[in-house]
Design an enzyme around this catalytic site. Structure first.
Site, mmCIF file in Angstrom:
data_model
loop_
_atom_site.group_PDB
_atom_site.id
_atom_site.type_symbol
_atom_site.label_atom_id
_atom_site.label_comp_id
_atom_site.label_asym_id
_atom_site.label_seq_id
_atom_site.Cartn_x
_atom_site.Cartn_y
_atom_site.Cartn_z
ATOM 1 C CB CYS A 62 -0.906 -0.019 1.228
ATOM 2 S SG CYS A 62 -2.208 1.213 1.166
ATOM 3 C CG HIS A 63 1.960 3.233 -3.560
ATOM 4 N ND1 HIS A 63 1.369 2.153 -4.172
ATOM 5 C CD2 HIS A 63 3.164 3.400 -4.162
ATOM 6 C CE1 HIS A 63 2.180 1.685 -5.107
ATOM 7 N NE2 HIS A 63 3.282 2.414 -5.120
ATOM 8 C CG MET A 112 -6.206 -0.640 0.159
ATOM 9 S SD MET A 112 -7.465 -1.945 0.226
ATOM 10 C CE MET A 112 -6.993 -2.831 1.703
ATOM 11 C CD GLU A 113 -4.709 4.582 2.497
ATOM 12 O OE1 GLU A 113 -3.488 4.458 2.313
ATOM 13 O OE2 GLU A 113 -5.556 4.261 1.629
ATOM 14 C CG ASP A 127 -9.711 -3.167 24.076
ATOM 15 O OD1 ASP A 127 -9.412 -4.245 24.637
ATOM 16 O OD2 ASP A 127 -9.305 -2.057 24.475
#
Length: 316
Positions: A62-63, A112-113, A127
């Site tokens: 991933c760039h 993707m981010e 969590d």
């Protein structure tokens, strides 16, 4: 990592979603602010932001991209609010929907981010809720929409534009040199589903260049790309030949070409290329060097094809 230096810098956006399923009792604890670890959504939003920024460190191919704007919103799962995203079976459980959006100006997408952001936000919620809920489940992580780059190509042309390639070179027309730039231009056009209806080679003679272009205009070829004759050499006649017969200039096209080229070589400023229209045909003059022709085409494809709609009165 893939070489993306040939890609155009454009506005890119992405929208992604995820869901964390939890019990109705857990939802009530969230609404009443009774969670043992405190505020839920502010922490999860911050975790999502961090996840997006660290995506290139998590995914090897991933760039890195500059995130110019991002937002993450949370809401409780509801068929009334979220029917467009999920099927009916999703609403058989209670849960939290995480919706993220981001924008970036760059050479590669930002999807993707955003997928990482909604995933990390879901993990943070997991969590924080695990002390009160043992049946937590994360699911439905998906990209809803992305814009920019290849995903926008279809908006520039609904049908295959017709194109012609004209090689302007004394040595090539005499058979002394193999044409490389013209065949490259032809291949680049065909790679994006443009129809190259003709390809010709002529010497650096104004009258022959003009004659061939006028013939293609009469045949209603949508786009004509010439290669060669855009420099400062004594036999570089293409610019003058084309300029004399253009009806309207399209200087923005050559500005884009030179700007793109200048970021790759200082020699791009030597190009005298012109662009413009005759009737409903757009003509663009390109350098004769293979690298110059390639970079020039990268700078204008596929957006150049929108010109046809404009010339026919379709506007923007």
């Amino acid at each position: 990592m893939r070489d993306i230096t040939s890609k155009q810098i454009t506005l890119r956006s992405a929208r992604a979603i995820s869901v964390i399923f939890c019990s109705a009792g857990t939802i009530r604890l969230i609404q009443n602010e009774q969670l043992p670890k405190g505020n839920l959504f502010d922490v999860a939003r911050a975790a999502g932001f961090i996840g997006a920024k660290l995506t290139p460190q998590l995914l090897p191919h991933c760039h890195p991209v500059g995130i110019d704007g991002m937002d993450i919103q949370f809401s409780f799962l509801s068929e009334e609010k979220h029917a467009e995203f999920f099927d009916k079976t999703t609403f058989e459980k209670s849960g939290i929907v995480i919706l993220g959006e981001a924008k970036s100006i760059g050479r590669t997408g930002i999807e993707m981010e955003m997928l990482t952001a909604v995933s990390v936000a879901a993990l943070e919620i997991y969590d924080m809720l695990k002390p009160v809920d043992t049946a937590l489940e994360i699911g439905h992580i998906k990209l809803l929409k992305k814009t920019g780059g290849k995903s926008d190509r279809k908006k520039y042309f609904s049908s295959s534009p017709t194109c012609a390639v004209l090689v302007c070179s004394d040595s090539t027309s005499e058979g002394k040199r193999e044409d490389k730039s013209g065949t490259l231009i032809r291949r680049m056009l065909e790679d994006i589903n443009a129809s190259v209806v003709d390809y010709q080679i002529v010497p650096d003679q104004k009258d022959q260049i003009q004659k061939q272009i006028k013939k293609w205009v009469a045949d209603d070829v949508h786009f004509i790309f010439t290669t060669g004759g855009t420099g400062l050499g004594p036999r570089d006649n293409t610019v003058e030949a084309v300029s004399e017969i253009l009806e309207r200039d399209a200087d923005g096209i050559t500005e884009a070409i030179r700007n793109y080229g200048q970021m790759r070589t200082p020699l791009a400023m030597m190009s005298r290329a012109v662009a413009g229209s005759i009737a409903q045909t757009l003509i663009v003059t390109l350098p004769g060097s293979t690298s110059g022709a390639k970079e020039s085409m990268e700078a204008i494809l596929p957006a150049i094809f929108h010109a046809r709609k404009m010339m026919k009165g379709g506007g923007h």
